[in-house]
Write a protein that holds these residues in place. Structure first.
Motif, PDB file in Angstrom:
ATOM      1  N   LEU A   1      88.598  -5.157 116.955  1.00 23.05           N
ATOM      2  CA  LEU A   1      88.359  -6.461 116.344  1.00 23.05           C
ATOM      3  C   LEU A   1      89.405  -6.735 115.276  1.00 23.05           C
ATOM      4  O   LEU A   1      89.875  -7.868 115.137  1.00 23.05           O
ATOM      5  CB  LEU A   1      86.954  -6.520 115.731  1.00 23.05           C
ATOM      6  CG  LEU A   1      85.865  -6.961 116.702  1.00 23.05           C
ATOM      7  CD1 LEU A   1      84.493  -6.718 116.111  1.00 23.05           C
ATOM      8  CD2 LEU A   1      86.016  -8.428 117.052  1.00 23.05           C
TER       9      LEU A   1
ATOM     10  N   ILE B   1      86.371 -12.369 109.447  1.00 21.92           N
ATOM     11  CA  ILE B   1      85.915 -11.551 110.564  1.00 21.92           C
ATOM     12  C   ILE B   1      85.063 -10.377 110.087  1.00 21.92           C
ATOM     13  O   ILE B   1      83.938 -10.180 110.548  1.00 21.92           O
ATOM     14  CB  ILE B   1      87.112 -11.010 111.383  1.00 21.92           C
ATOM     15  CG1 ILE B   1      88.026 -12.161 111.832  1.00 21.92           C
ATOM     16  CG2 ILE B   1      86.621 -10.217 112.578  1.00 21.92           C
ATOM     17  CD1 ILE B   1      87.367 -13.143 112.762  1.00 21.92           C
TER      18      ILE B   1
ATOM     19  N   PRO C   1      81.681 -11.350 107.583  1.00 18.09           N
ATOM     20  CA  PRO C   1      80.523 -11.901 108.299  1.00 18.09           C
ATOM     21  C   PRO C   1      79.830 -10.867 109.182  1.00 18.09           C
ATOM     22  O   PRO C   1      78.632 -10.964 109.433  1.00 18.09           O
ATOM     23  CB  PRO C   1      81.132 -13.015 109.162  1.00 18.09           C
ATOM     24  CG  PRO C   1      82.400 -13.384 108.498  1.00 18.09           C
ATOM     25  CD  PRO C   1      82.909 -12.138 107.857  1.00 18.09           C
ATOM     26  N   LEU C   2      80.576  -9.871 109.644  1.00 16.18           N
ATOM     27  CA  LEU C   2      79.943  -8.865 110.491  1.00 16.18           C
ATOM     28  C   LEU C   2      79.314  -7.748 109.664  1.00 16.18           C
ATOM     29  O   LEU C   2      78.366  -7.112 110.089  1.00 16.18           O
ATOM     30  CB  LEU C   2      80.978  -8.257 111.453  1.00 16.18           C
ATOM     31  CG  LEU C   2      81.494  -9.215 112.532  1.00 16.18           C
ATOM     32  CD1 LEU C   2      82.577  -8.544 113.357  1.00 16.18           C
ATOM     33  CD2 LEU C   2      80.357  -9.650 113.445  1.00 16.18           C
TER      34      LEU C   2
ATOM     35  N   ARG D   1      73.897  -6.528 115.800  1.00 20.34           N
ATOM     36  CA  ARG D   1      75.291  -6.954 115.879  1.00 20.34           C
ATOM     37  C   ARG D   1      76.160  -5.955 116.615  1.00 20.34           C
ATOM     38  O   ARG D   1      77.092  -6.320 117.303  1.00 20.34           O
ATOM     39  CB  ARG D   1      75.856  -7.136 114.471  1.00 20.34           C
ATOM     40  CG  ARG D   1      75.387  -8.411 113.839  1.00 20.34           C
ATOM     41  CD  ARG D   1      76.141  -8.618 112.538  1.00 20.34           C
ATOM     42  NE  ARG D   1      75.550  -9.654 111.741  1.00 20.34           N
ATOM     43  CZ  ARG D   1      75.787 -10.945 111.917  1.00 20.34           C
ATOM     44  NH1 ARG D   1      76.583 -11.344 112.853  1.00 20.34           N
ATOM     45  NH2 ARG D   1      75.216 -11.837 111.150  1.00 20.34           N
TER      46      ARG D   1
ATOM     47  N   PHE E   1      85.362 -12.535 118.851  1.00 16.94           N
ATOM     48  CA  PHE E   1      84.632 -12.384 117.602  1.00 16.94           C
ATOM     49  C   PHE E   1      83.188 -12.814 117.843  1.00 16.94           C
ATOM     50  O   PHE E   1      82.925 -13.990 118.106  1.00 16.94           O
ATOM     51  CB  PHE E   1      85.287 -13.227 116.504  1.00 16.94           C
ATOM     52  CG  PHE E   1      86.744 -12.912 116.297  1.00 16.94           C
ATOM     53  CD1 PHE E   1      87.700 -13.905 116.348  1.00 16.94           C
ATOM     54  CD2 PHE E   1      87.163 -11.607 116.072  1.00 16.94           C
ATOM     55  CE1 PHE E   1      89.050 -13.616 116.171  1.00 16.94           C
ATOM     56  CE2 PHE E   1      88.505 -11.298 115.899  1.00 16.94           C
ATOM     57  CZ  PHE E   1      89.454 -12.312 115.957  1.00 16.94           C
ATOM     58  N   PRO E   2      82.260 -11.877 117.749  1.00 17.47           N
ATOM     59  CA  PRO E   2      80.888 -12.172 118.190  1.00 17.47           C
ATOM     60  C   PRO E   2      80.168 -13.220 117.360  1.00 17.47           C
ATOM     61  O   PRO E   2      79.238 -13.861 117.844  1.00 17.47           O
ATOM     62  CB  PRO E   2      80.178 -10.809 118.075  1.00 17.47           C
ATOM     63  CG  PRO E   2      81.001  -9.996 117.161  1.00 17.47           C
ATOM     64  CD  PRO E   2      82.405 -10.496 117.244  1.00 17.47           C
ATOM     65  N   HIS E   3      80.596 -13.407 116.124  1.00 17.93           N
ATOM     66  CA  HIS E   3      79.859 -14.326 115.270  1.00 17.93           C
ATOM     67  C   HIS E   3      80.440 -15.738 115.302  1.00 17.93           C
ATOM     68  O   HIS E   3      79.945 -16.628 114.635  1.00 17.93           O
ATOM     69  CB  HIS E   3      79.857 -13.802 113.831  1.00 17.93           C
ATOM     70  CG  HIS E   3      81.229 -13.639 113.272  1.00 17.93           C
ATOM     71  ND1 HIS E   3      82.134 -12.731 113.743  1.00 17.93           N
ATOM     72  CD2 HIS E   3      81.858 -14.284 112.274  1.00 17.93           C
ATOM     73  CE1 HIS E   3      83.275 -12.812 113.053  1.00 17.93           C
ATOM     74  NE2 HIS E   3      83.134 -13.760 112.160  1.00 17.93           N
ATOM     75  N   LEU E   4      81.533 -15.919 116.084  1.00 24.69           N
ATOM     76  CA  LEU E   4      82.133 -17.248 116.178  1.00 24.69           C
ATOM     77  C   LEU E   4      81.870 -17.838 117.559  1.00 24.69           C
ATOM     78  O   LEU E   4      81.736 -17.111 118.534  1.00 24.69           O
ATOM     79  CB  LEU E   4      83.651 -17.163 115.955  1.00 24.69           C
ATOM     80  CG  LEU E   4      84.113 -16.638 114.599  1.00 24.69           C
ATOM     81  CD1 LEU E   4      85.630 -16.558 114.560  1.00 24.69           C
ATOM     82  CD2 LEU E   4      83.615 -17.538 113.488  1.00 24.69           C
TER      83      LEU E   4
END
Lengths: 264, 221, 379
Positions: free
Chosen positions: B117, B135, B138-139, B220, C94-97
């Protein structure tokens, strides 16, 4: 930086600055008085009387005299120190941490305290204690820690004087100060303890058992001295004076203290 | 019921969190992205306060911050009062003692972020800061928040270190945990019981919140 | 999208380990190079080195005049400052976007106001219009791959890198994605590198190919030349042996659903193609789908018949052999049993007919003119 982020950072910084400044402003003015644990109840009453008389507040913190002495050496912000052992005060005066040698404000006494239901009797000669020990009725006995609590040191002297120390030592529960020792003695897990007479007379503790005075000839005297500390303020000085006035002495007398200049 | 002590504890907890969280985020991220060999010493140092008895920590802090130490003397020269037996002294002690509580959950959250990522963020042309803010944070925020919550709760209950470094000064260093001890010594069990109940409630709330956050972290990764 | 300067990519890497590498190649603007090889051959490492995610011991990587890596002059531009678009094997969205959010993440140098619009346009270009606000978790594998491609293109890259981008999807989806990528790249003018272990993929999409084995390039050149190479041993999968042949669209017959393709050596019959008459079509013909007839084959269901001459017979895994044929200058390969070869008395110089089942064609690409298979449009 994004505008929202910037706003949050500024707010946080402002809050931090305000908070840190804020608490200092509030704490100023009211002096902190460090007092030996045997004064737990007596001094609270004196402080109330002081407030009634002068309208001024003081903050009290109790502990073993030795502990408080150490804290003062480490820079604790106390303004007045009431010790149960005058040597501590004299040491501080010698090093300039106390403004002078202060004044003797009381002579303390030791008492044997036995909680309700204990096999021990409240016998100030400790004959009962000796017997109970021999018969194996004693599993726990409370005193203050002789290392740094004057009342604990005197308790040890008493026990040695009566030849009880060797046998009792393994069963001792040491209170961090004489107030905690009183707690151990009164709680019921110990069969009894040697504590400050002033604590044994306090209503909250007296209700929990019986006590008897221990002859003062059996230990070095508990000469309790107080002194104003370097950097003290006006109110602390007022309290120092108040301690030596009649209303304060009356309260102290009620708690079993012998006052300087008076006999028992 | 010693409201002053409760307020003091809450203030101590909040300030500890505010100061410690940014430090913990930076530290935990560094640990998360550093290969195992290079980070052993730092990880051990962070874990140390967790394992050391509070009185040992308190002792060393008193020696380093009290009168006679150069930190203590510098503080006194700059600000007048001493550092030991003051709220600021407690704050320093609290930040150090809570380091593992703040760092470890945050570290796990950063470790859960696949290295790819970060590579993908780089290949998108993001600067280091952009990638971190848009990035990684937020994760990782559930982990960071867990660290903050644990730190706050732990600060409220911290006793041994506070007693040694701060003493028991009403309004300055008498936290609610010390106040409970103080009331028990004064044979005021009623007040002690009321204050204990409050701390117990806060602890339960902390557990509930951390569990909820852990589930989010789980979802997540 | 405007590309101001079109830059070619030049790569040279050398290192003894931990992953041995010794490669050198160049990719021209608009060219798609396939890096083919089994796992561990160093193809992914090479790609990551170009992207800047891996630092090799020695070498030089440059895009046009910009040097990204030069071990001799201690130049190593960080990944984020190399103008590359990368599609990872697992997409790494990006998993949150949302899909649009992912695409916009690569638009650092686009003014904020324009980002949303351009992201939507890119998503439409990869056939994902309307999915702007969906999170990756709710997208299918094929859709995720398209988002990854859109994100890579959003960077306006000088080089496009694709790391086995089809390995995570199932076969039917893959077929569809091949078609889309083939179309998409007609519109792209930057060098493209596709890493794959699948010859199918390379045959369909690549202009040129480089075969890697244990870190070295064992063969490189136009895909037509590399694909049928017989001497590559383990590097190329025996089963996938095939050739590429060019033919021209001759006629369409909608009633029978057949398009006729003309080749100098014969005629191909192919399912209906949506292509102009005369358009060039590239066909992949596998060796195992080619049969040989000596003399007149008579009445057979197989309609694709090419006149060819045997040029050689090569040993293959027993009991098979590989017969090489020349069909009007193009190479054809047929995989038959040794027995059959003996029975037909095949030898170099013998004229034969090559028989190819219609369904055996892999229609690979349709040359520069836009064309689609009518069937794929319906899917």
């Amino acid at each position: 930086m994004r505008p929202l982020t910037r706003r949050i950072v500024l707010l946080a910084a402002a809050g931090l600055a305000l908070g840190l400044a804020g608490d200092d402003a509030g704490a100023d003015g009211t002096p902190v008085i460090a007092a030996a644990a045997d004064l737990q109840f007596a001094l609270a009453e004196v402080a109330a009387a002081f407030m009634a008389e002068t309208g001024q507040e003081v903050r009290l913190t109790f502990g073993s005299s030795g502990n408080l002495y150490r804290q003062i050496r480490e820079g604790a912000p106390f303004e007045l120190y009431l010790s149960a052992d005058e040597q501590f005060v004299l040491d501080l005066a010698k090093d300039g941490l106390a403004v002078d040698e202060g004044a003797l404000y009381a002579v303390g006494r030791l008492a044997l305290f036995v909680p309700h239901g204990s096999p021990l009797e409240a016998d100030g000669t400790l004959a009962g204690l000796k017997a109970a020990l021999a018969e194996g009725h004693i599993t726990r006995f409370a005193i203050a820690n002789p290392e740094h609590a004057p009342y604990g040191r005197r308790a040890e002297e008493v026990l040695r004087h009566q030849g009880l120390w060797e046998d009792l030592a393994p069963k001792l529960v040491l209170g961090e100060n004489v107030s905690q020792a009183a707690h151990f003695a009164a709680a019921g897990d110990a069969q009894g303890g040697i504590i400050a007479y002033s604590l044994a007379l306090a209503p909250d503790i007296a209700a929990l058992g019986e006590s008897a005075l221990i002859p003062e000839a059996w230990h070095a005297p508990l000469r309790q001295r107080m002194a104003l500390l370097r950097g003290h303020g006006r109110i602390a000085a007022m309290f120092f004076d108040f301690m030596q006035t009649k209303p304060a002495r009356t309260i102290m007398r009620r708690y079993g203290f012998v006052l300087p200049g008076e006999a028992m | 019921m010693d409201w002053q002590a409760l307020w003091l504890s809450v203030r101590l907890g909040l300030f500890t969190v505010v100061i410690l969280v940014p430090i913990a985020v930076a530290l935990s991220r560094w640990i998360a992205i550093t290969p195992k060999r290079g980070r052993g010493l730092v990880e051990a140092a962070v874990t140390l306060p967790l394992v050391l008895p509070p009185t040992v920590v308190g002792f060393y802090l008193l020696v380093s911050l009290g009168a006679g130490s150069w930190i203590g003397e510098t503080w006194r020269a700059l600000f007048g009062g001493g550092l030991a037996f003051s709220f600021e002294g407690l704050l320093v002690a609290s930040v150090i003692v809570n380091l593992p509580f703040a760092v470890q959950p945050s570290q796990r959250a950063f470790e859960a972020i696949a290295p790819e990522l970060r590579e993908a963020a780089a290949s998108c042309g993001m600067s280091w800061w952009r990638a971190f803010a848009r990035i990684e944070l937020p994760l990782a925020w559930p982990g960071i928040l867990t660290g903050a919550v644990l730190t706050f709760a732990h600060t409220l209950g911290e006793f041994g270190v506070v007693l040694m470094v701060g003493g028991n000064i009403p309004g300055e260093t008498r936290t609610i945990a010390i106040a409970i001890y103080d009331r028990v010594q004064a044979f005021d069990d009623g007040a002690a019981a009321r204050m204990s109940a409050i701390l117990l409630t806060i602890s339960l709330l902390t557990i509930a919140v951390t569990f909820a956050l852990s589930r989010r972290i789980g979802r997540r990764s | 999208m405007t590309e101001d300067r079109v830059k070619g990519l030049s790569v040279a890497l050398r290192q003894p380990g931990p992953i041995p590498l010794d490669v050198a190649f160049a990719v021209a603007p608009g060219e798609l190079l396939a890096l083919i090889g089994p796992s561990g051959s160093g193809k992914t490492t090479t790609l990551r080195a170009i992207a800047g995610h891996y630092r090799p011991v020695e070498g030089r990587i440059s895009s046009g005049d910009t040097v990204w890596f030069d071990s001799m002059n201690h130049v190593n531009v960080p990944a984020r400052r190399r103008r590359i678009g990368m599609v990872f094997q697992s997409y790494v969205l990006f998993p949150h976007l949302t899909a649009a959010g992912n695409v916009m993440a690569a638009m650092e140098d686009v003014p904020a106001r324009q980002r949303r619009g351009e992201a939507s346009a890119l998503l439409a270009r990869v056939h994902l219009a309307g999915l702007d606000d969906v999170r990756p978790a709710q997208l299918s594998g094929g859709q995720q791959q398209r988002v990854a491609v859109a994100r890579a293109l959003a960077r306006r890259p000088d080089v496009l890198l694709l790391d086995e981008p089809f390995s995570a999807v199932d076969r039917p989806t893959r077929a569809r994605l091949y078609v889309e990528l083939a179309e998409l790249r007609q519109t792209l003018s930057m060098p493209i590198i596709l890493v794959t272990h699948d010859l199918d993929e390379a045959a369909r999409l690549a202009d040129t190919a480089a075969i890697l084995s244990r870190g070295r390039i064992v063969a490189s050149g136009p895909i037509e030349a590399v694909l049928p190479r017989t001497d590559l041993g383990d590097a190329l999968d025996r089963d996938a042996r095939s050739v590429l042949i060019h033919a021209r669209v001759a006629a369409h017959d909608p009633s029978s659903g057949i398009t006729t393709l003309a080749h100098p050596s014969g005629t191909f019959f192919h399912p209906l193609l949506d292509a102009a008459i005369g358009a060039d079509v590239r066909l992949r013909i596998r060796a195992r789908d080619v049969a040989i007839a000596v003399g007149d084959p008579g009445r057979l269901s197989i309609r694709n018949r090419l006149a060819a001459t045997v040029t050689g017979i090569v040993e293959a895994d027993p009991p098979m052999v590989e017969v090489h044929l020349d069909a009007a200058g193009d190479l054809l390969m047929a995989s038959i049993t040794t027995e059959a070869a003996r029975a037909l008395a095949l030898h170099p110089g013998l004229p034969v007919t090559a028989l190819i089942k219609s369904a055996a064609f892999d229609r690979v690409s349709l040359g520069p003119a836009e064309a689609t298979d009518v069937r794929s449009v319906q899917r």
